[in-house]
Design an enzyme around this catalytic site. Structure first.
Site, PDB file in Angstrom:
ATOM      1  N   TYR A 145      42.298 -28.701 -31.164  1.00  0.00           N
ATOM      2  CA  TYR A 145      41.690 -27.442 -30.736  1.00  0.00           C
ATOM      3  C   TYR A 145      40.850 -27.710 -29.500  1.00  0.00           C
ATOM      4  CZ  TYR A 145      38.910 -23.127 -30.936  1.00  0.00           C
ATOM      5  OH  TYR A 145      38.313 -21.923 -30.658  1.00  0.00           O
ATOM      6  N   ASP A 229      38.374 -34.467 -24.062  1.00  0.00           N
ATOM      7  CA  ASP A 229      37.564 -33.372 -24.598  1.00  0.00           C
ATOM      8  C   ASP A 229      36.583 -33.953 -25.614  1.00  0.00           C
ATOM      9  OD1 ASP A 229      36.471 -31.160 -25.771  1.00  0.00           O
ATOM     10  OD2 ASP A 229      38.371 -30.110 -26.094  1.00  0.00           O
ATOM     11  N   LYS A 256      28.528 -27.840 -27.342  1.00  0.00           N
ATOM     12  CA  LYS A 256      27.805 -28.056 -28.615  1.00  0.00           C
ATOM     13  C   LYS A 256      26.473 -28.792 -28.465  1.00  0.00           C
ATOM     14  CE  LYS A 256      32.055 -27.443 -31.065  1.00  0.00           C
ATOM     15  NZ  LYS A 256      32.249 -26.307 -31.939  1.00  0.00           N
TER      16      LYS A 256
HETATM   17  N1  PMP Z   1      36.978 -28.351 -27.563  1.00  0.00           N
HETATM   18  C1  PMP Z   1      36.759 -28.796 -28.809  1.00  0.00           C
HETATM   19  C2  PMP Z   1      37.187 -30.180 -29.201  1.00  0.00           C
HETATM   20  C3  PMP Z   1      36.125 -27.959 -29.738  1.00  0.00           C
HETATM   21  O1  PMP Z   1      35.934 -28.376 -30.983  1.00  0.00           O
HETATM   22  C4  PMP Z   1      35.714 -26.668 -29.332  1.00  0.00           C
HETATM   23  C5  PMP Z   1      34.991 -25.726 -30.280  1.00  0.00           C
HETATM   24  N2  PMP Z   1      35.015 -26.004 -31.601  1.00  0.00           N
HETATM   25  C6  PMP Z   1      35.957 -26.276 -28.021  1.00  0.00           C
HETATM   26  C7  PMP Z   1      36.587 -27.135 -27.156  1.00  0.00           C
HETATM   27  C8  PMP Z   1      35.557 -24.914 -27.545  1.00  0.00           C
HETATM   28  O2  PMP Z   1      34.150 -24.817 -27.481  1.00  0.00           O
HETATM   29  P1  PMP Z   1      33.433 -23.397 -27.588  1.00  0.00           P
HETATM   30  O3  PMP Z   1      33.591 -22.912 -28.994  1.00  0.00           O
HETATM   31  O4  PMP Z   1      31.997 -23.683 -27.233  1.00  0.00           O
HETATM   32  O5  PMP Z   1      34.096 -22.502 -26.595  1.00  0.00           O
END
Ligand code: PMP
Length: 400
Positions: A145, A229, A256
């Protein structure tokens, strides 16, 4: 002690009001559990209380963002010092420079930019990779994700144009043959490879080091951009999880924990690539964001990170080991590393979520269990026994 029944939440007046104004009473798909989730009323340290007064140990941490739990005093104090001076400006502030300096020092990544979400960080990383290379194709890995921008969701998902599939290639993580075949086919038009080194949705299993080295070597050889990521995994290492793999990515996406509980996204990387965003350059990639790098988020993030030092991470690692050890002893399948654990039992995850919640533990709606610094060893034992009990109940086993 078990909490209220699911019906008490579904029939609650707040849930009825929500259903009248939002599709399915929901504004954030990722935290929906049927029939309707509880509403949070307050958080304090590792605890959350809902609208029915039920208190739970928070192992969701707003999907891992709240590594220091709720209302972390040093962050609250720092934010209270900033807010009276203004919360957002049409000018840069010293606070965004300070967070970038801290992140540069911790990770060694040369240049930084901030946004309001991890989704935006990923979106902008892909744009940057394409702009820096003049190519279009991105390879990413199945099941990971990366937020909600078109390029990172399933091309068959409703609302995603078919054309997205022409520039995004999805291969199974760790499958070297499939990856090499994708390179053979698209290598000349490869802008970048996007990888999460311990992808939560794909099962929270650490990536194979040999495969990761292969990604670095091949992208470098082809002149493509390697994007790691770290929106979730940055809580696992002061320098970022990629440093444990001994690789130097070109771009790294963040979110985060770097916002200290406030909305955030971040992109760090090699100057040569990040320079595509330099507004002094002809044909620079534009990057706005009305609230990007606002001083409230930047201050909260800086203070939260100052408290997420090596010692704090080592302590969280020990708590994580304890949790996974207790689950294994009880025969409950789990994966993960450091402060992140994921239940891997083949059961209905919604049912499991409720059984754990009723027993005073809030997990992620997909079985993620994230620890936070206010938690104690006793808390971890409480979490383990509630989860074991919940798993056995869902599997209809008799508790040992
Ligand atoms: N990349 C990863 C690995 C994530 O876990 C998430 C959110 N859980 C995101 C991107 C997207 O971040 P956001 O919810 O702040 O848009």
């Amino acid at each position: 002690m078990t909490g209220p029944a699911q019906a008490a939440y579904a029939d609650h007046p707040l849930a009825e009001r929500a259903r009248a104004v939002m599709p399915g009473g929901n504004t954030r798909s990722t935290l929906f559990v049927p029939p309707t989730p509880p509403f949070a009323v307050r958080g304090e340290g590792a605890w959350v209380e809902d609208q029915l007064g039920h208190r739970v140990l928070d192992c969701n941490n707003n999907y891992t963002a709240l590594v220091h739990g709720h209302a972390f005093e040093p962050v609250q104090r720092a934010v209270a010092g900033v807010v009276p001076r203004g919360t957002a400006f049409g000018l840069p502030t010293a606070e965004d420079v300070a967070l970038a300096e801290l992140l540069q020092q911790r990770t060694g990544l040369e240049l930084w930019r901030f946004s309001n979400s991890g989704t935006e960080a990923v979106m902008t990383a892909l744009r940057g990779a394409r702009a820096a290379t003049g190519r279009d194709v991105v390879i990413r890995f199945a099941g990971s994700y990366h937020g909600t921008t078109d390029a990172v969701v399933d091309v068959t998902a409703p609302g995603v144009p078919d054309a997205v599939g022409q520039t995004v290639v999805v291969v199974p993580q760790g499958d070297r043959a499939a990856y090499d075949a994708a390179l053979d086919e698209h290598g000349d038009d490869l802008a970048g490879v996007l990888v999460d080194l311990m992808p939560n949705r794909a099962g929270l299993v650490p990536a194979d080091p040999g495969f990761v080295t292969h990604l670095r070597e091949t992208t470098r050889r082809l002149g493509a951009v390697l994007v790691v990521d770290e929106v979730i995994t940055y809580r696992l290492d002061v320098g970022g999880l990629h440093q444990r793999y001994g690789i130097e990515p070109d771009l790294v996406t963040f979110g985060k924990v770097i916002g200290g509980g406030y909305p955030v996204g971040g992109l760090g990387g090699r100057a040569e690539i990040m320079d595509v965003f330099d507004p002094r350059r002809q044909g620079a990639v534009g990057w706005g964001g009305t609230f990007s790098a606002n001083p409230v988020t930047m201050t909260a993030g800086r203070v939260a990170l100052e408290h997420l030092d090596e010692a704090a991470i080592a302590r969280l690692d020990r708590l994580g080991e304890l949790l996974r050890g207790l689950l294994a002893e009880a025969g409950v399948a789990a994966s993960g590393g450091g402060s992140l654990t994921r239940l891997r039992e083949p059961v209905d995850v919604g049912e499991l979520w409720w059984e754990a919640y009723r027993r005073g533990v809030m997990a992620g709606t997909n079985g993620l269990v994230a620890l936070s610094t206010p938690m104690t060893e006793d808390d971890v034992r409480t979490i383990a026994s509630a989860l074991v009990d919940a798993v056995r109940t869902v599997k209809k086993e008799t508790p040992a």
